[in-house]
Design an enzyme around this catalytic site. Structure first.
Site, PDB file in Angstrom:
ATOM      1  N   GLY A 400       0.791  -1.152   0.047  1.00 43.35           N
ATOM      2  CA  GLY A 400       0.105  -0.069  -0.129  1.00 43.35           C
ATOM      3  C   GLY A 400       0.786   1.028   0.027  1.00 43.35           C
ATOM      4  N   ASP A 502      12.373  -9.507  -6.764  1.00 45.28           N
ATOM      5  CA  ASP A 502      10.886  -9.774  -6.530  1.00 45.28           C
ATOM      6  C   ASP A 502      10.329 -10.984  -7.341  1.00 45.28           C
ATOM      7  OD1 ASP A 502       7.949  -9.500  -6.256  1.00 45.28           O
ATOM      8  OD2 ASP A 502       8.151  -7.245  -5.986  1.00 45.28           O
ATOM      9  N   ASN A 504       7.476 -12.554  -7.159  1.00 47.62           N
ATOM     10  CA  ASN A 504       5.817 -12.887  -7.159  1.00 47.62           C
ATOM     11  C   ASN A 504       5.517 -13.103  -8.372  1.00 47.62           C
ATOM     12  OD1 ASN A 504       3.042 -12.633  -6.777  1.00 47.62           O
ATOM     13  ND2 ASN A 504       3.342 -10.808  -5.500  1.00 47.62           N
ATOM     14  N   LEU A 506       2.754 -12.762  -9.847  1.00 41.73           N
ATOM     15  CA  LEU A 506       1.646 -11.796 -10.071  1.00 41.73           C
ATOM     16  C   LEU A 506       2.131 -10.931 -11.436  1.00 41.73           C
ATOM     17  CD1 LEU A 506      -1.190 -10.534  -9.605  1.00 41.73           C
ATOM     18  CD2 LEU A 506      -0.089  -9.159  -7.998  1.00 41.73           C
ATOM     19  N   HIS A 507       3.618 -10.845 -11.189  1.00 42.91           N
ATOM     20  CA  HIS A 507       4.147  -9.607 -12.140  1.00 42.91           C
ATOM     21  C   HIS A 507       4.432 -10.587 -13.371  1.00 42.91           C
ATOM     22  CE1 HIS A 507       3.690  -6.977  -9.028  1.00 42.91           C
ATOM     23  NE2 HIS A 507       4.497  -7.662  -8.133  1.00 42.91           N
ATOM     24  N   ILE A 522       0.733  -7.569 -13.970  1.00 42.30           N
ATOM     25  CA  ILE A 522       1.086  -5.928 -13.799  1.00 42.30           C
ATOM     26  C   ILE A 522       2.472  -5.773 -13.114  1.00 42.30           C
ATOM     27  CG2 ILE A 522      -1.413  -6.003 -12.618  1.00 42.30           C
ATOM     28  CD1 ILE A 522      -0.294  -5.966  -9.790  1.00 42.30           C
ATOM     29  N   GLY A 525       4.828  -2.515  -7.937  1.00 41.18           N
ATOM     30  CA  GLY A 525       4.602  -0.983  -7.631  1.00 41.18           C
ATOM     31  C   GLY A 525       6.075  -0.473  -7.384  1.00 41.18           C
TER      32      GLY A 525
END
Length: 989
Positions: A400, A502, A504, A506-507, A522, A525
């Protein structure tokens, strides 16, 4: 045999000695010189009938072998008669072996009241009757050994023996309590759980096994536990068939729910795997240890809340295992390419981010600092090192917010150690918000980067806790930006960025991203953050990243590779730029409430400390007394702040010990206990110094148990001003102290007020006792008080008439109370609850625990009238003997050659703290051997504390290292394995 254990002159009572185990015990004791009372009712194994034949036969065997014995045919329920037989025949009783027993085996469903009652009468009541009759004899003579006979059925249970199992385990508790009550009288009690062939086991064990389980294999343990040289007491032992073993209680670490939280059956069910997990077990040895988790929970204060996903009480302040990472120019170049640097390979400024041999020098991008910190956190999660109380998976976690600060420019290569802890946990309603803080330090220990990762935990909020900071920050001004940068994110940017650590999916994995509702992978961040930081550095730092200080952003929307990022920038001041990033194609803000700060001058690395030569002009090190001097001056300059707080605090510091009263009601500071505190803080002197200098977080000290807060817990939050103390004021106080002669307290430190001492209060108690002649008749107890720091001893003789109170020690006291001098004063003046002091382990009571309740008369004394110096000289503690000459230095000098031959695979530093007289030595041991050094180069691996005389005894061969440790005479803090190296001080065989 010269080393044979003998019992000459001792008198032993063996119950149930006509057969089996009892007979074997009686014959062994008699063969070793004991005079034996052979007790046996002569009934059946069910407790029916009576005969003198069994006891008489054993007596005949003993006498035939040249021993002394008499028979007794009474039931153990007539225990007084059995003991009287010993007194009549031999004049004393030294040993009682409670062996008599019967069986009434039957399933619980079919068990009658008679089956239950007779077992309890024989095993429990019988053992009580015999022991109770012998107890006063043993106390008066200052010697006794008592053995109880339990059973595996009592420990583990056994079908058809509910009555027998209950009785046998009852004896274990009985014995444990007698071990405590008899300790001061040299009366020891132990329990055996034997496995032996006898009349009572022949119905449940096969014949071949009974033949192998001879009673004679059990009796040697009973004999040893009954010998005068055996100090064991309160033990439970399994024995039989040549096997000997001691049992102890073990319990799981369990799960603790902070008070104030809802405790439901569902919560217990959810924590069941932890509650029953013996992977982390403890072994409480007494009631105090058993109650410790409960007391810790009570002292921890009310719950901060949480739910099944996030337990704030467990997680907040938790520090994860430290992680060490390394990077070099290649890693920095890979990261720079991952955030889009040098897209134009002819851009000379950005080429410096990726080319380590650039003619003008290589520049690390400052936002690379997020990588090792994030790697440490993610690796901890991957390895299962999550904070206790975090019961969610990474699928719930969203990045966040991010804050990154550099203390100086990153070096081109470094080995960093990362310390990560849970800094804050907030309840945002539907979600929870967790702040992970990470300090990254180089090999010299200098912190070069600090990160805060703000994580949104989806669906984990709603417990009604603190919502945290509210409102927007870093809001762009209502005008056009001062600079705008536009950059298209390459389609493969996420694939490139992930190579920096990183992992993850998700990327990178389309299927994985689709499972989370995204049409494709995606962008990270933190990659977006790195791109935006490059833009700001280019426009407001001339492309020079070395002035970069910090960046703070909120991640508002996901970015897809291939989209165009627009960074808008507003210059607030020379050192601060507010920014906002949005997507050109979707007009969505992706980074909000963001700002970057710059240093006015490029920070330089701190010079590495070099060993300073000792000199009179060396800079003095501040002490806690100097800090309190600064506090006193601060209060003088800020009287309104003191009145606003309006609380009286008391600081109790340890190692070295000192007490300070901070009266914010009247704006006064004084050494000692100058006023009744509303809030008391107890911590080490070193932790207090670290807290005041900002190096230690007060909340973390409290949560880790390093700082104890008593009284008004919430009042402690009013001490935030301690972090505002001017270091220059503290140093000025230190220099003033050094200039005044280098005393332990600052020259300007407040003088301690004239206050009564423990001797004054003892004198007042003595006057009260002398004036109340009826007290000895009511109390009839001799108390011994032992006070610490400073040490003194006093006797309350309320058995003699008239009663009296005097300094010193005396034999034969009924109850001994040990506590600190300051706690005695607080207890005596009604400022501390004796029961609470006892529960916290600050008050130790030995001997007759219940007798301590008779000290209630102290409440009748008006202690407010006690004046300083009222104690007559005769009532003061006796002068200490002349100090013993120190032996430690000579011991270590003599052991130098042996130390040189001691090797350790790893470098080990042992800090040896010698007491009475006090001295500190440092031993450095490594692969090349060991040696005595003047000062440790860094933190000690192990700290060993031992008295000077015990160290000398070790070197002289009069004591063993392990024995000193087991008896509490040698304390080890740190790596216990390193302490074994001190065995080099023992003489060679």
């Amino acid at each position: 045999m010269s080393n044979e254990l003998r019992y000459d002159g001792r008198v032993a009572i063996i119950t149930g000695a006509g057969n089996g185990l009892g007979r074997a015990h009686a014959l062994l004791f008699a063969s070793r010189g004991a005079k034996v009372v052979v007790n046996d009712l002569g009934g059946s194994t069910r407790g029916e009938g009576q005969s003198s034949a069994a006891a008489d036969k054993v007596v005949e065997e003993i006498r035939a072998a040249g021993g002394e014995a008499v028979a007794n045919y009474d039931s153990v329920e007539d225990g007084a008669k059995i003991v009287q037989t010993a007194i009549d025949a031999f004049g004393r009783v030294d040993i009682v072996v409670n062996n008599a027993g019967i069986l009434r085996d039957v399933s619980f469903h079919k068990m009658t009241d008679g089956d239950w009652d007779i077992i309890q009468r024989v095993h429990v009541n019988g053992a009580f009757k015999v022991t109770h009759a012998a107890w006063p004899k043993m106390r008066d003579q200052g010697y006794g050994r008592i053995i109880f006979t339990a059973s595996a059925a009592g420990i583990y249970g056994n079908f058809g023996q509910a009555n027998y199992s209950a009785a046998k385990l009852a004896l274990v508790g009985f014995s444990n309590t007698l071990a405590l009550e008899g300790r001061k009288y040299n009366v020891r009690a132990n329990t055996i759980a034997p496995i032996a062939g006898s009349r009572m086991t022949e119905t449940i064990l096969p014949k071949e096994l009974i033949d192998a389980l001879r009673p004679e294999y059990v009796s040697p343990l009973v004999a040893w536990l009954s010998h005068e040289s055996c100090e064991e007491s309160g033990g439970l032992f399994e024995v039989g068939g040549g096997f000997f073993s001691k049992l102890r209680w073990e319990r799981t670490q369990g799960h603790t729910v902070r008070l104030g939280r809802a405790i439901t059956p569902e919560l217990v069910k959810s924590k069941w795997s932890t509650i029953v997990d013996f992977a982390k077990a403890t072994h409480p040895a007494d009631v105090a240890a058993a109650l410790q988790p409960v007391m810790d929970n009570v002292n921890a204060g009310p719950s901060k809340g949480g739910n099944e996903l996030v337990d704030v009480d467990q997680a907040l302040g938790y520090e994860m295992p430290k992680v060490t990472t390394e990077y070099d120019e290649r890693d920095l170049s890979m990261y720079a390419l991952g955030v889009g640097a040098a897209a134009d390979p002819l851009d000379d400024t950005e080429l410096r981010y990726v080319y380590e041999m650039h003619g003008k020098g290589f520049w690390p991008l400052p936002t690379f600092a997020v990588i090792p910190a994030q790697t440490g956190i993610m690796q901890a999660f991957k390895d299962g090192h999550t904070a206790p109380g975090f019961n969610f998976g990474l699928d719930r976690l969203l990045h966040g917010e991010q804050y990154t600060e550099l203390k100086r420019p990153l070096p081109p290569r470094a080995k960093l150690t990362h310390r990560t802890w849970v800094k804050d946990i907030f309840d945002k309603g539907k979600n929870a918000f967790i702040v992970f803080a990470t300090e990254s330090a180089d090999e010299s220990g200098e912190v070069i980067a600090y990160n805060e990762l703000g994580a949104v935990i989806r669906g984990a909020g709603g417990w009604g806790g603190d919502r945290g900071p509210s409102g927007d920050s870093n809001t762009p001004p209502d005008r056009e930006p001062d600079a705008v940068a536009e950059e298209q994110i390459r389609p493969n940017q996420a694939l490139l960025y992930r190579l920096s650590g990183d992992w993850n999916p998700l990327h990178v994995d389309p299927a994985f991203a689709g499972a989370f509702g995204f049409p494709k992978p995606i962008l990270h961040g933190l990659c977006t953050l790195g791109v935006a930081a490059r833009h700001v550095i280019k426009h407001f730092a001339g492309g020079d990243p070395r002035k970069f200080k910090s960046i703070k952003v909120r991640f508002s929307e996901s970015v897809f590779p291939g989209e165009t990022l627009i960074t808008e920038m507003w210059k607030e001041s020379e050192g601060r730029v507010v920014l906002r990033c949005k997507l050109k194609e979707r007009d969505k803000v992706v980074l909000s409430q963001a700002a970057i700060e710059f240093y006015s001058e490029i920070p330089q690395p701190k010079p590495k400390a070099k060993p300073a030569a000792a000199s009179a002009s060396a800079e003095v090190t501040p002490t806690s007394a100097d800090v309190f001097t600064a506090i006193d001056q601060f209060l003088g300059k800020n009287p309104d702040l003191a009145k606003k707080a309006g609380v009286v605090f008391q600081f109790k510091l340890k190692d070295p010990e000192s007490t300070w009263t901070l009266d914010l009601k009247h704006g006064k500071l004084a050494a000692g206990e100058a006023a009744t505190p509303e809030c008391t803080l107890e911590l080490s002197d070193a932790d207090f110094m670290a807290m005041c200098s900002g190096k230690a977080d007060p909340q973390k000290l409290y949560m880790s148990g390093k700082m104890k807060i008593g009284g008004n817990l919430m009042a402690s939050t009013k001490l935030n001003f301690l972090t505002k103390l001017d270091p220059a004021t503290v140093m000025a106080a230190a220099r003033a102290r050094a200039g005044a002669g280098g005393g332990g307290a600052a020259a300007a430190a407040p003088e301690a007020p004239a206050a009564p001492t423990s001797a004054d209060y003892m004198a007042a108690i003595g006057e009260f006792v002398a004036g109340n002649a009826e007290l000895p008749g009511k109390v009839a107890t001799v108390f011994q008080f032992r006070l610490k720091n400073p040490d003194s001893s006093y006797v309350f003789d309320l058995k003699s008439n008239p009663g009296k109170v005097y300094a010193g020690e005396v034999e034969g006291v009924n109850c001994t109370l040990e506590l600190s001098d300051s706690d005695f004063i607080l207890m005596t003046t009604g400022k501390a609850d004796p029961q609470k002091l006892f529960g916290e382990g600050k008050l130790k009571i030995s001997g007759d625990l219940m007798a301590s309740m008779k000290l209630g008369f102290l409440k009748k004394i008006d202690m407010s009238k006690v004046k300083p110096g009222s104690a007559p000289k005769a009532a003061a503690p006796a002068a200490a003997a002349a100090p013993r000459a120190a032996q430690a230095a000579a011991v270590l000098d003599q052991a130098a050659a042996k130390l040189a031959g001691v090797q350790s695979a790893q470098e080990v530093t042992i800090e040896l703290r010698v007491k009475s007289p006090d001295a500190v030595f440092f031993l450095q041991i490594g692969p090349q051997g060991g040696k005595l050094v003047d000062k440790a180069a860094g933190p000690a691996t192990t700290t060993i504390t031992v008295a000077d005389e015990d160290l000398a005894a070790l070197a002289q061969g009069k004591a063993k290292l392990v024995t000193l440790y087991q008896r509490g005479k040698l304390r080890v803090d740190g790596d216990v394995a390193a302490a074994h190296l001190l065995a080099a001080l023992e003489p060679s065989n």
